[in-house]
Write a protein that holds these residues in place. Structure first.
Motif, PDB file in Angstrom:
ATOM      1  N   ARG A 241     -29.752 -33.180 105.259  1.00 27.94           N
ATOM      2  CA  ARG A 241     -30.017 -31.764 105.014  1.00 27.94           C
ATOM      3  C   ARG A 241     -28.732 -30.965 105.123  1.00 27.94           C
ATOM      4  O   ARG A 241     -27.908 -31.192 106.003  1.00 27.94           O
ATOM      5  CB  ARG A 241     -31.048 -31.270 106.029  1.00 27.94           C
ATOM      6  N   GLY A 242     -28.564 -30.028 104.202  1.00 26.72           N
ATOM      7  CA  GLY A 242     -27.343 -29.227 104.193  1.00 26.72           C
ATOM      8  C   GLY A 242     -27.476 -27.965 105.030  1.00 26.72           C
ATOM      9  O   GLY A 242     -28.439 -27.786 105.780  1.00 26.72           O
ATOM     10  N   VAL A 246     -30.942 -21.797 101.606  1.00 22.92           N
ATOM     11  CA  VAL A 246     -32.286 -22.174 101.155  1.00 22.92           C
ATOM     12  C   VAL A 246     -33.054 -22.916 102.241  1.00 22.92           C
ATOM     13  O   VAL A 246     -34.273 -22.776 102.371  1.00 22.92           O
ATOM     14  CB  VAL A 246     -32.207 -23.027  99.863  1.00 22.92           C
ATOM     15  N   PHE A 247     -32.365 -23.703 103.059  1.00 20.95           N
ATOM     16  CA  PHE A 247     -33.057 -24.486 104.093  1.00 20.95           C
ATOM     17  C   PHE A 247     -33.632 -23.575 105.181  1.00 20.95           C
ATOM     18  O   PHE A 247     -34.733 -23.816 105.689  1.00 20.95           O
ATOM     19  CB  PHE A 247     -32.102 -25.523 104.685  1.00 20.95           C
ATOM     20  N   GLU A 248     -32.917 -22.538 105.513  1.00 19.92           N
ATOM     21  CA  GLU A 248     -33.420 -21.570 106.484  1.00 19.92           C
ATOM     22  C   GLU A 248     -34.680 -20.882 105.957  1.00 19.92           C
ATOM     23  O   GLU A 248     -35.662 -20.676 106.689  1.00 19.92           O
ATOM     24  CB  GLU A 248     -32.329 -20.539 106.788  1.00 19.92           C
ATOM     25  N   HIS A 249     -34.661 -20.553 104.671  1.00 17.84           N
ATOM     26  CA  HIS A 249     -35.810 -19.860 104.089  1.00 17.84           C
ATOM     27  C   HIS A 249     -36.993 -20.796 103.884  1.00 17.84           C
ATOM     28  O   HIS A 249     -38.148 -20.352 103.963  1.00 17.84           O
ATOM     29  CB  HIS A 249     -35.393 -19.193 102.783  1.00 17.84           C
ATOM     30  N   LEU A 250     -36.721 -22.059 103.636  1.00 18.21           N
ATOM     31  CA  LEU A 250     -37.824 -23.031 103.563  1.00 18.21           C
ATOM     32  C   LEU A 250     -38.466 -23.212 104.938  1.00 18.21           C
ATOM     33  O   LEU A 250     -39.701 -23.349 105.040  1.00 18.21           O
ATOM     34  CB  LEU A 250     -37.309 -24.366 103.024  1.00 18.21           C
ATOM     35  N   ASP A 251     -37.652 -23.219 106.004  1.00 21.27           N
ATOM     36  CA  ASP A 251     -38.199 -23.304 107.362  1.00 21.27           C
ATOM     37  C   ASP A 251     -39.074 -22.088 107.663  1.00 21.27           C
ATOM     38  O   ASP A 251     -40.160 -22.213 108.262  1.00 21.27           O
ATOM     39  CB  ASP A 251     -37.065 -23.391 108.390  1.00 21.27           C
ATOM     40  N   ARG A 252     -38.606 -20.930 107.245  1.00 24.85           N
ATOM     41  CA  ARG A 252     -39.388 -19.703 107.456  1.00 24.85           C
ATOM     42  C   ARG A 252     -40.709 -19.784 106.701  1.00 24.85           C
ATOM     43  O   ARG A 252     -41.776 -19.395 107.221  1.00 24.85           O
ATOM     44  CB  ARG A 252     -38.580 -18.490 106.996  1.00 24.85           C
ATOM     45  N   LEU A 253     -40.657 -20.304 105.471  1.00 23.81           N
ATOM     46  CA  LEU A 253     -41.876 -20.444 104.677  1.00 23.81           C
ATOM     47  C   LEU A 253     -42.863 -21.392 105.360  1.00 23.81           C
ATOM     48  O   LEU A 253     -44.070 -21.117 105.413  1.00 23.81           O
ATOM     49  CB  LEU A 253     -41.527 -20.953 103.280  1.00 23.81           C
ATOM     50  N   ARG A 254     -42.350 -22.490 105.890  1.00 22.78           N
ATOM     51  CA  ARG A 254     -43.211 -23.453 106.593  1.00 22.78           C
ATOM     52  C   ARG A 254     -43.888 -22.798 107.801  1.00 22.78           C
ATOM     53  O   ARG A 254     -45.081 -23.020 108.052  1.00 22.78           O
ATOM     54  CB  ARG A 254     -42.407 -24.676 107.028  1.00 22.78           C
ATOM     55  N   SER A 271     -46.747 -28.611 104.271  1.00 18.58           N
ATOM     56  CA  SER A 271     -45.544 -28.983 105.017  1.00 18.58           C
ATOM     57  C   SER A 271     -44.784 -30.098 104.302  1.00 18.58           C
ATOM     58  O   SER A 271     -43.547 -30.064 104.209  1.00 18.58           O
ATOM     59  CB  SER A 271     -45.919 -29.416 106.431  1.00 18.58           C
ATOM     60  N   TYR A 272     -45.521 -31.076 103.779  1.00 19.67           N
ATOM     61  CA  TYR A 272     -44.884 -32.182 103.053  1.00 19.67           C
ATOM     62  C   TYR A 272     -44.195 -31.666 101.789  1.00 19.67           C
ATOM     63  O   TYR A 272     -43.069 -32.080 101.464  1.00 19.67           O
ATOM     64  CB  TYR A 272     -45.941 -33.229 102.698  1.00 19.67           C
ATOM     65  N   ALA A 273     -44.863 -30.760 101.080  1.00 21.18           N
ATOM     66  CA  ALA A 273     -44.277 -30.208  99.845  1.00 21.18           C
ATOM     67  C   ALA A 273     -42.985 -29.457 100.157  1.00 21.18           C
ATOM     68  O   ALA A 273     -41.995 -29.568  99.418  1.00 21.18           O
ATOM     69  CB  ALA A 273     -45.282 -29.286  99.158  1.00 21.18           C
ATOM     70  N   VAL A 274     -42.970 -28.692 101.241  1.00 23.84           N
ATOM     71  CA  VAL A 274     -41.762 -27.951 101.617  1.00 23.84           C
ATOM     72  C   VAL A 274     -40.643 -28.907 102.026  1.00 23.84           C
ATOM     73  O   VAL A 274     -39.478 -28.732 101.646  1.00 23.84           O
ATOM     74  CB  VAL A 274     -42.072 -26.963 102.764  1.00 23.84           C
ATOM     75  N   THR A 275     -41.006 -29.950 102.790  1.00 30.27           N
ATOM     76  CA  THR A 275     -39.996 -30.929 103.224  1.00 30.27           C
ATOM     77  C   THR A 275     -39.355 -31.618 102.031  1.00 30.27           C
ATOM     78  O   THR A 275     -38.127 -31.754 101.958  1.00 30.27           O
ATOM     79  CB  THR A 275     -40.645 -31.981 104.145  1.00 30.27           C
ATOM     80  N   GLU A 276     -40.174 -32.065 101.082  1.00 32.23           N
ATOM     81  CA  GLU A 276     -39.650 -32.758  99.902  1.00 32.23           C
ATOM     82  C   GLU A 276     -38.859 -31.815  99.009  1.00 32.23           C
ATOM     83  O   GLU A 276     -37.889 -32.218  98.362  1.00 32.23           O
ATOM     84  CB  GLU A 276     -40.796 -33.409  99.123  1.00 32.23           C
ATOM     85  N   LEU A 277     -39.262 -30.560  98.968  1.00 29.65           N
ATOM     86  CA  LEU A 277     -38.501 -29.572  98.201  1.00 29.65           C
ATOM     87  C   LEU A 277     -37.107 -29.412  98.801  1.00 29.65           C
ATOM     88  O   LEU A 277     -36.105 -29.298  98.081  1.00 29.65           O
ATOM     89  CB  LEU A 277     -39.248 -28.236  98.211  1.00 29.65           C
ATOM     90  N   GLY A 278     -37.031 -29.444 100.122  1.00 29.29           N
ATOM     91  CA  GLY A 278     -35.730 -29.368 100.791  1.00 29.29           C
ATOM     92  C   GLY A 278     -34.838 -30.541 100.426  1.00 29.29           C
ATOM     93  O   GLY A 278     -33.620 -30.379 100.242  1.00 29.29           O
ATOM     94  N   LYS A 279     -35.433 -31.741 100.297  1.00 26.10           N
ATOM     95  CA  LYS A 279     -34.649 -32.916  99.902  1.00 26.10           C
ATOM     96  C   LYS A 279     -34.081 -32.746  98.493  1.00 26.10           C
ATOM     97  O   LYS A 279     -32.958 -33.182  98.200  1.00 26.10           O
ATOM     98  CB  LYS A 279     -35.518 -34.173  99.971  1.00 26.10           C
ATOM     99  N   SER A 280     -34.855 -32.118  97.623  1.00 25.16           N
ATOM    100  CA  SER A 280     -34.361 -31.880  96.258  1.00 25.16           C
ATOM    101  C   SER A 280     -33.200 -30.896  96.266  1.00 25.16           C
ATOM    102  O   SER A 280     -32.233 -31.046  95.508  1.00 25.16           O
ATOM    103  CB  SER A 280     -35.497 -31.351  95.369  1.00 25.16           C
ATOM    104  N   PHE A 281     -33.278 -29.883  97.115  1.00 21.50           N
ATOM    105  CA  PHE A 281     -32.175 -28.926  97.213  1.00 21.50           C
ATOM    106  C   PHE A 281     -30.932 -29.576  97.821  1.00 21.50           C
ATOM    107  O   PHE A 281     -29.807 -29.173  97.532  1.00 21.50           O
ATOM    108  CB  PHE A 281     -32.590 -27.711  98.042  1.00 21.50           C
TER     109      PHE A 281
END
Length: 371
Positions: A241-242, A246-254, A271-281
């Motif tokens: 994870r970088g 975007v990762f901070e905002h994905l955590d907030r979304l979760r 939660s799984y969808a957000v985690t995998e989206l983070g991997k794509s970013f």
């Protein structure tokens, strides 16, 4: 016995006269009706949903749908030539995948009518984009070829065989590009099946996954493409994870979803969808970033998450609103023109006032402003 003069006269008068033409299509001549001679297909043939010989397509026959049968005319040769020198290079940034479209896909098209028509349809859409003065002509060709391809392919979908799965897989992938590349104003401005639905190319992608599972021949023509897909999948799973915002905002979304959703199963899916989206970013930089990379996320969340987009739920749409930022990382192509903005616009339209606040950051990052 000769016919009485008055009967002969009334018989002749009952016949409708019309201006004869030698340049009408053969279908109209055979049916003995007047042809309006419009091209690429005359109005009568379009209205009755029959093939017009202005397109010079061979008549459909009981032969197997995967056999050869496309009679190339000038339009076909122009579109096929354009596909092999230009269109193929716009479908991927990966050199192996580019070669697949330039060589293997065309070879498969020579053996399969509906695959070839799909290739020609995509080539025609590209020309419609770059030649606005002939836009209507190329859009008419693209629509005609795609509809004919779909008519054949749809009959094979319900009972695929070892011989038909590979062409059906390629057809489904090409259909995604067709859906992406068709001018958005013609599809309601955001490439959607209706005002409150997920993008239609995501629906097509579910079908593509189903065919991919049926293709087990790694040494077949699709082998290199599948290998690239597996490699990109593994790259996302192994990428740390970088530190990008975007990762901070994905955590907030979760966290927002966890506080808002009480159903444990739904929380797990989101939660799984957000985690995998983070991997794509995480693989978004450094590039090159490819449509395949974005599709890895869609692939992973297809079974449980996509149905929630079809409903759609507010939380699923809020997660999906981050997806346009992934597409923004893809090199701009004719088929992706306006795609990210269109998806953001549709997400915003579906969300209520409260959940629109959840996507404020991706809206700002994309530079999209609601009307």
């Amino acid at each position: 016995m000769s016919e009485p003069p008055n009967e002969r006269g009334s018989s002749a008068a009952s016949r409708r006269s019309h201006r004869k033409t030698r340049s009408g299509c053969r279908t109209c001549k055979t049916r003995k009706i007047k042809c309006d001679e419009k091209k690429p297909a005359c109005g009568n043939c379009i209205r009755h949903n029959v093939e017009c010989d202005f397109l010079a397509l061979t008549p459909r026959s009981p032969r197997p749908a995967t056999g050869p049968g496309l009679d190339l005319n000038r339009d076909h040769m122009e579109l096929l030539h354009n596909f092999t020198i230009s269109t193929y290079a716009t479908l991927s940034e990966n050199l192996v995948v580019k070669d697949f479209y330039r060589v293997t896909a065309v070879q498969m098209g020579l053996d399969c009518d509906y695959v070839m028509r799909s290739l020609l349809a995509i080539s025609s859409l590209q020309l419609a984009f770059y030649r606005p003065q002939m836009r209507d002509h190329y859009l008419a060709l693209a629509t005609q070829y795609h509809d004919m391809a779909l008519e054949v392919a749809i009959t094979l979908v319900s009972s695929p065989t070892p011989t038909t799965t590979e062409p059906l897989f390629l057809f489904s992938v090409l259909t995604i590009y067709y859906a992406l590349g068709y001018p958005r104003p013609e599809r309601g401005g955001a490439l959607l099946t209706n005002d409150d639905a997920l993008p239609d190319w995501l629906l097509f992608f579910q079908g593509t996954l189903a065919f991919a599972e049926l293709v087990h021949n790694a040494s077949g023509p699709l082998g290199p493409v599948f290998k690239i897909g597996i490699d990109r999948w593994m790259a996302q799973d192994g990428k740390p994870r970088g530190t990008a915002p975007v990762f901070e905002h994905l955590d907030r979304l979760r966290d927002l979803i966890a506080n808002d959703v009480h159903d444990e199963r739904l929380r797990s899916i989101y939660s799984y969808a957000v985690t995998e989206l983070g991997k794509s970013f995480a693989v978004l930089s450094p590039g090159p970033y490819d449509l395949i990379d974005a599709f890895v996320w869609v692939n992973k969340i297809a079974q449980d998450f996509l149905p929630l987009l079809r409903t759609p739920t507010q939380e699923a749409v809020a997660i999906f609103a981050f997806f346009p930022l992934l597409l923004q990382g893809i090199k701009s192509q004719w088929w992706s023109n306006g795609l990210a903005d269109g998806l953001m616009a549709r997400s915003y339209h579906i969300l209520d006032r409260e959940h629109r606040l959840w996507i404020q950051w991706p809206m700002e990052e994309l530079g999209w402003v609601p009307e």
